[in-house]
Write a protein that holds these residues in place. Structure first.
Motif, mmCIF file in Angstrom:
data_model
loop_
_atom_site.group_PDB
_atom_site.id
_atom_site.type_symbol
_atom_site.label_atom_id
_atom_site.label_comp_id
_atom_site.label_asym_id
_atom_site.label_seq_id
_atom_site.Cartn_x
_atom_site.Cartn_y
_atom_site.Cartn_z
ATOM 1 N N GLU A 277 12.234 -14.519 -51.620
ATOM 2 C CA GLU A 277 13.584 -14.413 -52.144
ATOM 3 C C GLU A 277 14.017 -13.882 -50.997
ATOM 4 O OE1 GLU A 277 13.142 -10.700 -55.468
ATOM 5 O OE2 GLU A 277 13.576 -12.816 -55.756
ATOM 6 N N GLU A 278 12.775 -12.845 -49.757
ATOM 7 C CA GLU A 278 13.444 -12.301 -48.813
ATOM 8 C C GLU A 278 13.263 -12.450 -47.834
ATOM 9 O OE1 GLU A 278 11.601 -8.321 -49.474
ATOM 10 O OE2 GLU A 278 12.547 -8.042 -51.377
ATOM 11 N N PHE A 279 12.435 -13.707 -47.595
ATOM 12 C CA PHE A 279 12.300 -15.041 -46.334
ATOM 13 C C PHE A 279 10.889 -14.496 -45.573
ATOM 14 C CE2 PHE A 279 16.600 -15.098 -46.507
ATOM 15 C CZ PHE A 279 16.606 -16.553 -47.385
ATOM 16 N N GLY A 280 10.204 -14.274 -46.733
ATOM 17 C CA GLY A 280 8.960 -13.796 -46.255
ATOM 18 C C GLY A 280 7.796 -14.563 -45.691
ATOM 19 N N VAL B 12 0.333 -17.182 -51.727
ATOM 20 C CA VAL B 12 -0.460 -15.521 -52.039
ATOM 21 C C VAL B 12 0.963 -14.800 -52.839
ATOM 22 C CG1 VAL B 12 -1.949 -15.595 -50.159
ATOM 23 C CG2 VAL B 12 0.428 -14.200 -50.212
ATOM 24 N N ALA B 13 1.751 -15.054 -53.248
ATOM 25 C CA ALA B 13 2.576 -14.359 -53.505
ATOM 26 C C ALA B 13 3.658 -15.604 -54.503
ATOM 27 C CB ALA B 13 3.485 -13.171 -53.186
ATOM 28 N N ALA B 14 4.567 -15.212 -55.499
ATOM 29 C CA ALA B 14 5.431 -16.150 -56.072
ATOM 30 C C ALA B 14 6.158 -16.667 -54.857
ATOM 31 C CB ALA B 14 5.981 -15.784 -56.715
ATOM 32 N N ALA B 15 7.025 -18.199 -54.461
ATOM 33 C CA ALA B 15 7.316 -18.293 -53.690
ATOM 34 C C ALA B 15 8.666 -18.511 -54.311
ATOM 35 C CB ALA B 15 6.709 -19.583 -52.875
ATOM 36 N N THR B 16 9.931 -19.036 -53.281
ATOM 37 C CA THR B 16 11.215 -19.267 -54.105
ATOM 38 C C THR B 16 11.627 -20.373 -53.087
ATOM 39 O OG1 THR B 16 12.152 -17.651 -52.758
ATOM 40 C CG2 THR B 16 11.995 -17.141 -54.908
ATOM 41 N N THR B 17 10.798 -20.247 -51.793
ATOM 42 C CA THR B 17 11.125 -21.855 -51.437
ATOM 43 C C THR B 17 10.218 -22.367 -50.732
ATOM 44 O OG1 THR B 17 12.773 -23.293 -49.489
ATOM 45 C CG2 THR B 17 11.719 -20.701 -49.000
ATOM 46 N N GLY B 18 10.172 -23.667 -49.834
ATOM 47 C CA GLY B 18 8.979 -24.412 -48.742
ATOM 48 C C GLY B 18 9.915 -25.414 -48.039
ATOM 49 N N LEU B 19 8.984 -25.228 -46.788
ATOM 50 C CA LEU B 19 9.912 -26.070 -45.708
ATOM 51 C C LEU B 19 9.137 -26.393 -44.526
ATOM 52 C CD1 LEU B 19 10.531 -23.870 -43.201
ATOM 53 C CD2 LEU B 19 12.237 -22.655 -45.072
ATOM 54 N N VAL B 20 9.206 -27.048 -44.229
ATOM 55 C CA VAL B 20 8.043 -27.869 -43.039
ATOM 56 C C VAL B 20 8.781 -26.643 -41.820
ATOM 57 C CG1 VAL B 20 9.406 -29.609 -41.953
ATOM 58 C CG2 VAL B 20 7.110 -29.592 -41.403
ATOM 59 N N ASN B 21 7.686 -25.817 -40.935
ATOM 60 C CA ASN B 21 8.496 -24.773 -39.747
ATOM 61 C C ASN B 21 8.491 -26.117 -38.770
ATOM 62 O OD1 ASN B 21 7.521 -23.297 -37.333
ATOM 63 N ND2 ASN B 21 7.715 -21.976 -38.824
ATOM 64 N N SER B 22 7.493 -26.685 -38.292
ATOM 65 C CA SER B 22 7.976 -28.351 -37.599
ATOM 66 C C SER B 22 6.147 -28.764 -36.979
ATOM 67 C CB SER B 22 7.034 -27.055 -35.808
ATOM 68 O OG SER B 22 6.115 -26.352 -36.245
ATOM 69 N N CYS B 23 6.571 -29.585 -35.927
ATOM 70 C CA CYS B 23 5.595 -30.716 -36.285
ATOM 71 C C CYS B 23 5.658 -31.246 -34.902
ATOM 72 C CB CYS B 23 6.240 -31.479 -37.277
ATOM 73 S SG CYS B 23 6.410 -32.262 -38.746
ATOM 74 N N TRP B 24 4.352 -31.544 -34.482
ATOM 75 C CA TRP B 24 3.821 -31.735 -32.716
ATOM 76 C C TRP B 24 3.475 -32.896 -33.132
ATOM 77 C CZ3 TRP B 24 3.329 -27.582 -35.262
ATOM 78 C CH2 TRP B 24 1.809 -27.184 -35.879
#
Length: 130
Positions: free
Chosen positions: A87-90, A116-128
């Motif tokens: 939730e703190e974007f870590g 390793v802890a509870a997540a609030t979001t998931g995303l694709v950071n980058s692709c190459w």
């Protein structure tokens, strides 16, 4: 030297191969510079990969499922970095996945990311391209 030859030399008439050669060399240099710039611009976009997030699902406190669309070269392997954030974007989860060439330019992918802890979001950071 005859009067006519002196007048031709003075006013730039007659044989002007020096100027003509310089003009031709200048035009050739400009054409080569434009062609080189165009080739560089095209060559750098051949391996562009675009990734757009479609959705994410928090499966449990240790897993996030991320769905995303990847557009890129159809005949090349593509790698993507998928991450989960709290939730703190870590960053609490991170995974790099390599996809084989399939012949399709655009594909929809779904990946599970361990956290390793509870997540609030998931995303694709980058692709190459690999």
């Amino acid at each position: 030297m005859s009067v006519q030859a002196r007048l031709d030399e003075r006013y730039g008439r007659g044989r002007a191969t020096g100027r003509r050669g310089a003009l031709i060399a200048g035009v050739v240099a400009i054409v080569l510079a434009v062609a080189g710039t165009a080739w560089f611009a095209i060559a750098t976009t051949l391996d562009d990969v675009r990734a757009d997030g479609v959705s994410f699902t928090v499966v449990d406190e240790h897993t996030v499922e991320v769905r995303f669309q990847v557009s890129g070269p159809a005949d090349r392997e593509i790698a993507c970095a998928v991450e989960a954030l709290d939730e703190e974007f870590g960053v609490v989860g991170w995974r790099v996945v390599v996809y084989e060439a399939t012949g399709e330019g655009t594909r929809v992918m779904s990946e599970r990311v361990p956290t390793v802890a509870a997540a609030t979001t998931g995303l694709v950071n980058s692709c190459w391209v690999t």
